[in-house]
Design a protein around this motif. Structure first.
Motif, PDB file in Angstrom:
ATOM      1  N   GLN A  22       0.804  -1.217   0.000  1.00  0.00           N
ATOM      2  CA  GLN A  22       0.000   0.000   0.000  1.00  0.00           C
ATOM      3  C   GLN A  22       0.843   1.276   0.000  1.00  0.00           C
ATOM      4  OE1 GLN A  22      -2.604  -1.905   3.240  1.00  0.00           O
ATOM      5  NE2 GLN A  22      -4.058  -0.592   2.180  1.00  0.00           N
ATOM      6  N   HIS A 118       1.055  -9.281   4.655  1.00  0.00           N
ATOM      7  CA  HIS A 118      -0.105  -8.383   4.641  1.00  0.00           C
ATOM      8  C   HIS A 118      -0.736  -8.464   3.241  1.00  0.00           C
ATOM      9  CE1 HIS A 118      -1.982  -4.659   6.664  1.00  0.00           C
ATOM     10  NE2 HIS A 118      -2.672  -4.856   5.551  1.00  0.00           N
ATOM     11  N   PHE A 119      -1.501  -9.502   3.046  1.00  0.00           N
ATOM     12  CA  PHE A 119      -2.319  -9.760   1.841  1.00  0.00           C
ATOM     13  C   PHE A 119      -1.556 -10.165   0.572  1.00  0.00           C
ATOM     14  CE2 PHE A 119      -5.937  -6.704   3.406  1.00  0.00           C
ATOM     15  CZ  PHE A 119      -6.342  -7.661   4.313  1.00  0.00           C
ATOM     16  N   ASN A 162      -1.554 -10.741   8.541  1.00  0.00           N
ATOM     17  CA  ASN A 162      -2.588  -9.731   8.733  1.00  0.00           C
ATOM     18  C   ASN A 162      -3.946 -10.260   8.284  1.00  0.00           C
ATOM     19  OD1 ASN A 162      -3.482  -6.854   9.147  1.00  0.00           O
ATOM     20  ND2 ASN A 162      -4.090  -7.145   7.013  1.00  0.00           N
ATOM     21  N   GLU A 163      -4.927 -10.143   9.144  1.00  0.00           N
ATOM     22  CA  GLU A 163      -6.323 -10.435   8.821  1.00  0.00           C
ATOM     23  C   GLU A 163      -6.514 -11.712   7.996  1.00  0.00           C
ATOM     24  OE1 GLU A 163      -7.998  -6.829   7.136  1.00  0.00           O
ATOM     25  OE2 GLU A 163      -8.054  -5.878   9.099  1.00  0.00           O
ATOM     26  N   ASN A 219      -9.133  -8.987  11.760  1.00  0.00           N
ATOM     27  CA  ASN A 219     -10.174  -8.007  11.486  1.00  0.00           C
ATOM     28  C   ASN A 219     -11.423  -8.417  12.254  1.00  0.00           C
ATOM     29  OD1 ASN A 219     -12.702  -7.119   9.753  1.00  0.00           O
ATOM     30  ND2 ASN A 219     -11.064  -5.684   9.352  1.00  0.00           N
ATOM     31  N   ASN A 279      -7.827  -5.461  14.811  1.00  0.00           N
ATOM     32  CA  ASN A 279      -8.158  -4.405  13.853  1.00  0.00           C
ATOM     33  C   ASN A 279      -9.655  -4.170  13.962  1.00  0.00           C
ATOM     34  OD1 ASN A 279      -5.529  -4.774  13.043  1.00  0.00           O
ATOM     35  ND2 ASN A 279      -6.012  -5.450  10.961  1.00  0.00           N
ATOM     36  N   TYR A 281     -12.814  -1.568  12.913  1.00  0.00           N
ATOM     37  CA  TYR A 281     -13.278  -0.418  12.134  1.00  0.00           C
ATOM     38  C   TYR A 281     -14.753  -0.092  12.374  1.00  0.00           C
ATOM     39  CZ  TYR A 281      -8.943  -0.404   9.442  1.00  0.00           C
ATOM     40  OH  TYR A 281      -7.623  -0.315   9.083  1.00  0.00           O
ATOM     41  N   PHE A 313     -18.509   3.047   3.489  1.00  0.00           N
ATOM     42  CA  PHE A 313     -17.761   1.815   3.756  1.00  0.00           C
ATOM     43  C   PHE A 313     -17.716   1.499   5.250  1.00  0.00           C
ATOM     44  CE2 PHE A 313     -13.477  -0.351   3.993  1.00  0.00           C
ATOM     45  CZ  PHE A 313     -13.819  -1.468   3.252  1.00  0.00           C
ATOM     46  N   GLU A 339      -5.059  -1.840  14.150  1.00  0.00           N
ATOM     47  CA  GLU A 339      -5.633  -0.936  13.148  1.00  0.00           C
ATOM     48  C   GLU A 339      -6.963  -0.394  13.654  1.00  0.00           C
ATOM     49  OE1 GLU A 339      -6.136  -2.445   9.102  1.00  0.00           O
ATOM     50  OE2 GLU A 339      -4.219  -3.493   9.225  1.00  0.00           O
ATOM     51  N   TRP A 377      -4.975   3.487  11.485  1.00  0.00           N
ATOM     52  CA  TRP A 377      -4.854   3.285  10.046  1.00  0.00           C
ATOM     53  C   TRP A 377      -5.349   4.539   9.374  1.00  0.00           C
ATOM     54  CZ3 TRP A 377      -2.506  -0.547   7.330  1.00  0.00           C
ATOM     55  CH2 TRP A 377      -2.573  -0.402   5.932  1.00  0.00           C
ATOM     56  N   GLU A 384      -5.823   1.456  -1.403  1.00  0.00           N
ATOM     57  CA  GLU A 384      -6.777   0.661  -0.624  1.00  0.00           C
ATOM     58  C   GLU A 384      -7.337  -0.536  -1.409  1.00  0.00           C
ATOM     59  OE1 GLU A 384      -7.680   0.350   2.405  1.00  0.00           O
ATOM     60  OE2 GLU A 384      -6.562   2.010   3.284  1.00  0.00           O
ATOM     61  N   TRP A 385      -6.429  -1.397  -1.842  1.00  0.00           N
ATOM     62  CA  TRP A 385      -6.816  -2.688  -2.415  1.00  0.00           C
ATOM     63  C   TRP A 385      -7.846  -2.558  -3.546  1.00  0.00           C
ATOM     64  CZ3 TRP A 385      -2.847  -5.177  -0.916  1.00  0.00           C
ATOM     65  CH2 TRP A 385      -2.318  -4.986   0.349  1.00  0.00           C
ATOM     66  N   ARG A 387     -10.447  -1.142  -3.679  1.00  0.00           N
ATOM     67  CA  ARG A 387     -11.077   0.178  -3.696  1.00  0.00           C
ATOM     68  C   ARG A 387     -10.126   1.258  -4.198  1.00  0.00           C
ATOM     69  NH1 ARG A 387     -10.990  -0.362   1.850  1.00  0.00           N
ATOM     70  NH2 ARG A 387     -10.385  -2.525   1.509  1.00  0.00           N
ATOM     71  N   PHE A 393      -7.720   7.149   3.927  1.00  0.00           N
ATOM     72  CA  PHE A 393      -7.646   6.825   5.354  1.00  0.00           C
ATOM     73  C   PHE A 393      -6.541   7.589   6.088  1.00  0.00           C
ATOM     74  CE2 PHE A 393     -10.349   3.188   6.596  1.00  0.00           C
ATOM     75  CZ  PHE A 393     -10.834   2.761   5.365  1.00  0.00           C
TER      76      PHE A 393
HETATM   77  C1  GAL Z   1      -7.721  -3.461   6.668  1.00  0.00           C
HETATM   78  C2  GAL Z   1      -6.397  -3.801   6.019  1.00  0.00           C
HETATM   79  C3  GAL Z   1      -5.570  -2.597   5.664  1.00  0.00           C
HETATM   80  C4  GAL Z   1      -6.368  -1.423   5.159  1.00  0.00           C
HETATM   81  C5  GAL Z   1      -7.593  -1.179   6.013  1.00  0.00           C
HETATM   82  C6  GAL Z   1      -8.503  -0.057   5.555  1.00  0.00           C
HETATM   83  O1  GAL Z   1      -8.628  -4.495   6.461  1.00  0.00           O
HETATM   84  O2  GAL Z   1      -5.633  -4.614   6.875  1.00  0.00           O
HETATM   85  O3  GAL Z   1      -4.591  -3.025   4.763  1.00  0.00           O
HETATM   86  O4  GAL Z   1      -6.639  -1.547   3.829  1.00  0.00           O
HETATM   87  O5  GAL Z   1      -8.353  -2.338   6.132  1.00  0.00           O
HETATM   88  O6  GAL Z   1      -9.264  -0.425   4.428  1.00  0.00           O
END
Ligand code: GAL
Length: 442
Positions: A22, A118-119, A162-163, A219, A279, A281, A313, A339, A377, A384-385, A387, A393
């Motif tokens: 990222q 991480h992914f 990660n996640e 997550n 993590n 959110y 989101f 996160e 984060w 953002e992957w 997205r 962020f």
């Molecule tokens: C998490 C991920 C991060 C970042 C974050 C915000 O799921 O670990 O890499 O992308 O979401 O979207």
């Protein structure tokens, strides 16, 4: 209004979190780069490209920003495809460069937390079947050993994966991440292999560095029954939480993976976390719905009155932060918030989100629950992957044309919190005045 400060314990870690793909830029040798170059995979066909250009050295200015803003820690990840560009080749230059980056943190008195996966996977790993293949576990182990041996002088805090729950569901059940599968049997296989890989890496890291502290970053999503008095809603909410939240960390505690209809024993995974990386959110409402077989008969949505982020989101649900920590106590190890954050380009909601979530972390600390750190984060807007760049962020905004960074007001709020090791009524009055009466009543 009362004048007061919610203080945190001494040595509490305050930082931001990032990940290699990222922020580094030009990660051309991994499965995500390949995915981005396939049509239709990323919103508007956007690509990671130069990202935040860390690999050319811009990590220095960003670490300067973080250090000047009072952060005493940083979570970053190592890119497997850089360290091991081919099955039979280690890139010592890449390892040297990661050492230089870690020295950069050391010079700024910031504690590093390193994520080993991480992914992203090296292309050669995904081409031979990625996490569906059992022997990826051994490949991961040798990569981890190589990295830990190279970086052990600078790091004792390690996140293996990660996640794993996001990686498995997004990549193999929903198809939004590479390899884009929608296959339940493959998802179960991948979860099993990821768990096994974590356990193997845990042992490998401790062999090289006995004092290491090793965990995962999970997550966590809150799942609230839409109608709490309605047993079917309660049932599906609990089921979703069992599968999404509990599966992985419970197996790290007792070595048993509890899928809905299958149990798998993996004794080597038992007691393989020294801390729990959380993590958090947001939180969903879940309503029983016969049409949602694939989601275990639960329809998920955000609470109607909830404040939503730019793209809808994330819903601002701070109480879920407290609930997730409370839930995490069952693993009986220290908890680190690895996160937490929100996409908010013009920063109208983030200051409030930060104040409210950190307030909830403080509540947990005040029960003497062992929360040891908080990583926001993220530091600067990054890729953002699926997205792409549509979600912002960062505490700092990134101008994609010039790569210039512009500070958002949230960066100053977070800096004040880090420097004070606490959240004060003055800070809330300045950055999130709406909250003042609620958070600091007379
Ligand atoms: C998490 C991920 C991060 C970042 C974050 C915000 O799921 O670990 O890499 O992308 O979401 O979207």
């Amino acid at each position: 209004m009362a004048q007061a400060t919610f203080h945190f314990p001494r040595e509490f870690l305050w930082g931001t979190a990032t990940s290699s793909h990222q922020v580094e830029g030009n990660n051309i040798n991994n499965n995500w780069w390949a995915w981005e170059h396939q049509p239709g995979k990323i919103v508007h066909g956007q690509k990671s490209g130069l990202a935040c250009d860390w690999w050319s050295g811009r990590w220095q200015e960003d670490f300067d920003r973080a250090a000047a803003a009072g952060q005493n820690a940083h979570r970053l990840s190592i890119e497997w495809s850089r360290v091991q560009p081919a099955p039979d080749r280690w890139d010592e230059y890449a390892l040297d460069y990661y050492r230089e980056i870690l020295r950069g943190l050391q010079e700024r008195n910031m504690t590093p937390m390193i994520t080993l996966h991480h992914f992203t996977d090296p292309l050669w790993v995904s081409e031979r079947g990625g996490w569906e293949q059992e022997d990826t576990i051994a490949l991961f182990e040798s990569y981890v050993s190589k990295v830990v041996d190279a970086l052990k002088e600078y790091v004792t805090l390690w996140v293996t994966i990660n996640e794993p729950n996001v990686l498995a569901t997004m990549g193999y059940a929903f198809g939004d991440f590479p390899p884009g599968k929608k296959d339940l049997a493959a998802t179960v296989r991948v979860v099993t292999h990821l768990l096994h890989a974590h356990a193997t890496a845990y042992a490998a890291i401790h062999k090289i560095q006995p004092q290491a502290r090793v965990g995962i970053a999970l997550n966590y999503r809150g799942f609230q029954p839409a109608k709490p008095w309605f047993p079917p809603d309660r049932f599906v909410a609990r089921l979703q939480s069992r599968i999404y939240n509990d599966l992985f960390p419970r197996a790290l505690m007792d070595g048993v993976l509890r899928f809905p209809f299958i149990r798998k024993r993996l004794p080597q995974a038992k007691a393989t976390q020294d801390f729990f990386g959380l993590n958090y959110y947001t939180q969903d409402q879940v309503a029983f719905n016969l049409l949602k077989a694939k989601e275990f008969f639960g329809r998920r949505f955000y609470e109607h009155q909830a404040e939503l982020s730019d793209n809808g989101f994330i819903a601002n649900q701070p109480k879920g932060m407290f609930d997730s920590i409370k839930w995490g106590l069952q693993f009986q190890v220290p908890i680190i918030i690895t996160e937490n954050g929100i996409e908010d380009a013009d920063d109208h909601l983030r200051p409030k989100y930060i104040a409210q979530h950190i307030h909830q972390v403080w509540r947990a600390v005040n029960y003497n629950w062992p929360v040891k750190g908080y990583f926001h984060w993220t530091l600067v807007d990054n890729f953002e992957w699926e997205r792409g760049w549509t979600q912002r962020f960062g505490l700092w905004e990134l101008d994609l044309e010039t790569l210039a960074r512009h500070k958002r007001p949230s960066a100053d709020l977070y800096a004040a919190i880090c420097r004070e090791n606490g959240l004060s009524s003055d800070m809330v009055a300045k950055y999130a005045p709406d909250l003042l009466e609620i958070m600091f009543p007379d």
